[in-house]
Design an enzyme around this catalytic site. Structure first.
Site, PDB file in Angstrom:
ATOM      1  NE  ARG A  80      -3.911  -2.260  -4.693  1.00 62.08           N
ATOM      2  CZ  ARG A  80      -3.609  -2.845  -3.521  1.00 62.08           C
ATOM      3  NH1 ARG A  80      -3.199  -2.128  -2.501  1.00 62.08           N
ATOM      4  NH2 ARG A  80      -3.717  -4.148  -3.391  1.00 62.08           N
TER       5      ARG A  80
ATOM      6  CG  ASP B 168      -1.956  -1.023   1.267  1.00 61.48           C
ATOM      7  OD1 ASP B 168      -2.410  -1.394   0.180  1.00 61.48           O
ATOM      8  OD2 ASP B 168      -2.345  -1.468   2.356  1.00 61.48           O
TER       9      ASP B 168
END
Ligand code: FDA
Length: 305
Positions: free
Chosen positions: A182, A132
């Site tokens: 992502r 992340d």
């Protein structure tokens, strides 16, 4: 304004204590969080995979301040990945990791060692890790750590945030063969010096970044619930001749579940980000900041106590 107030509350330990002291309705947290244990996460993962979706499992926790907590986070991921080894869930299930939960803020080397152990276990278990991205003060460190890990674990992926002014350049650098990126809009409160502030500017940046990723050699992971961004991604996939295996959509657990199924039924890979654990406060506050309607849901849950 609404977003900044909620995100300021997300960083306040006083508000955190207050919110956690209220016996929140199970429904509220369970709408966005799979449960407290790895078994809960695996149960939800099985349901989603049974519905034709892929998952990425996230053990909730961030901004760890002690080596013992960082080690405990690493161990939780190792045991989760042990559970995935040889399981029918792999490779449809991977893990998402926050470096701040592994000690990035106080000992970058330690966080990297823990991240390396998680990547090694994921590789043994036949699956992948995506890191992340947190607030902008961590971007350089996260990308540097990722670069070193990718030398040994080329499938390690990372999230990039379209609201950051730097991200177009990061996309250009990272859209290379084998790289898993992502693309999300970004969930933290960031100053104007580093981040676009209006929805329109963030959306325009998202589309520019998507163009770079979809026209590059990597594997784009389009992480958004925004119908306009999804439609543009479908268009770009046709334009750049990407088959359904050349990129994927990603959405958060509990957000637009019908759209997740619709895209999967259309043949796309759709990966659902499934968080679990007891440290749900920061994650839940970011979801509330994204959508005022979620705050109404939250308020109703409190009022119904
Ligand atoms: P946005 O919030 O602008 O919403 C646009 C539109 O989407 C809305 O107008 C509505 O139409 C629709 N929509 C959104 N939420 C909805 C809901 N609950 N119900 C119905 N419609 C809804 N962030 C970060 O900073 N670092 C990270 O590492 C990650 N990782 C990550 C992984 C994955 C898989 C996802 C999906 C997201 C993240 N994020 C993230 C969060 C991300 O940055 C962002 O905050 C949220 O995804 C919300 O942005 P959207 O792109 O969905 O659009």
């Amino acid at each position: 304004m609404f977003r900044s107030v909620i995100l300021a509350a997300a960083g306040s330990s006083q508000v955190e204590r207050l919110v956690q002291s209220v016996p929140l309705s199970r429904n509220l947290v369970s709408r966005f969080v799979a449960g407290t244990s790895g078994d809960d996460a695996l149960r939800v993962a099985r349901e989603l995979v049974g519905d034709g979706l892929a998952v990425t499992l996230d053990y909730l926790g961030e901004d760890t301040t002690t080596a013992a907590d960082a080690e405990a986070t690493r161990d939780e991921y190792l045991s989760l990945l042990d559970g995935l080894a040889g399981d029918e869930l792999t490779p449809a299930a991977e893990v998402s990791v926050k470096l701040s939960a592994l000690g990035q803020a106080f000992d970058e080397k330690l966080a990297e060692e823990h991240a390396r152990a998680i990547c090694a276990k994921a590789s043994e278990s036949g699956t992948t890790v995506t890191f992340d991205m947190e607030d902008h003060s961590t971007t350089d460190s996260t990308l540097e750590i990722l670069g070193r890990l990718r030398a040994d674990f080329p499938t390690a992926g990372v999230a990039l945030q379209a609201y950051l002014r730097r991200t177009e350049a990061d996309c250009r650098e990272l859209a290379t063969h084998g790289s898993r990126i992502r693309l999300c809009k970004g969930a933290y409160s960031e100053p104007e010096s580093v981040a676009y502030q209006t929805r329109l500017d963030v959306d325009k940046s998202y589309v520019r970044c998507m163009n770079i990723l979809m026209s590059g050699d990597g594997y784009p992971m389009i992480a958004t619930h925004d119908p306009r961004m999804i439609a543009i991604a479908e268009d770009r996939a046709k334009w750049f001749d990407h088959g359904c295996d050349d990129f994927e959509f990603q959405m958060l657990y509990g957000v637009r579940p019908e759209e997740q199924l619709r895209l999967a039924e259309d043949g796309y890979t759709v990966r659902v980000y499934v968080p679990y654990g007891t440290q749900w406060y920061g994650y839940l506050m970011r979801r509330l900041a994204e959508r005022p309607a979620n705050l109404a849901f939250f308020a109703r849950a409190l009022a119904s106590r």
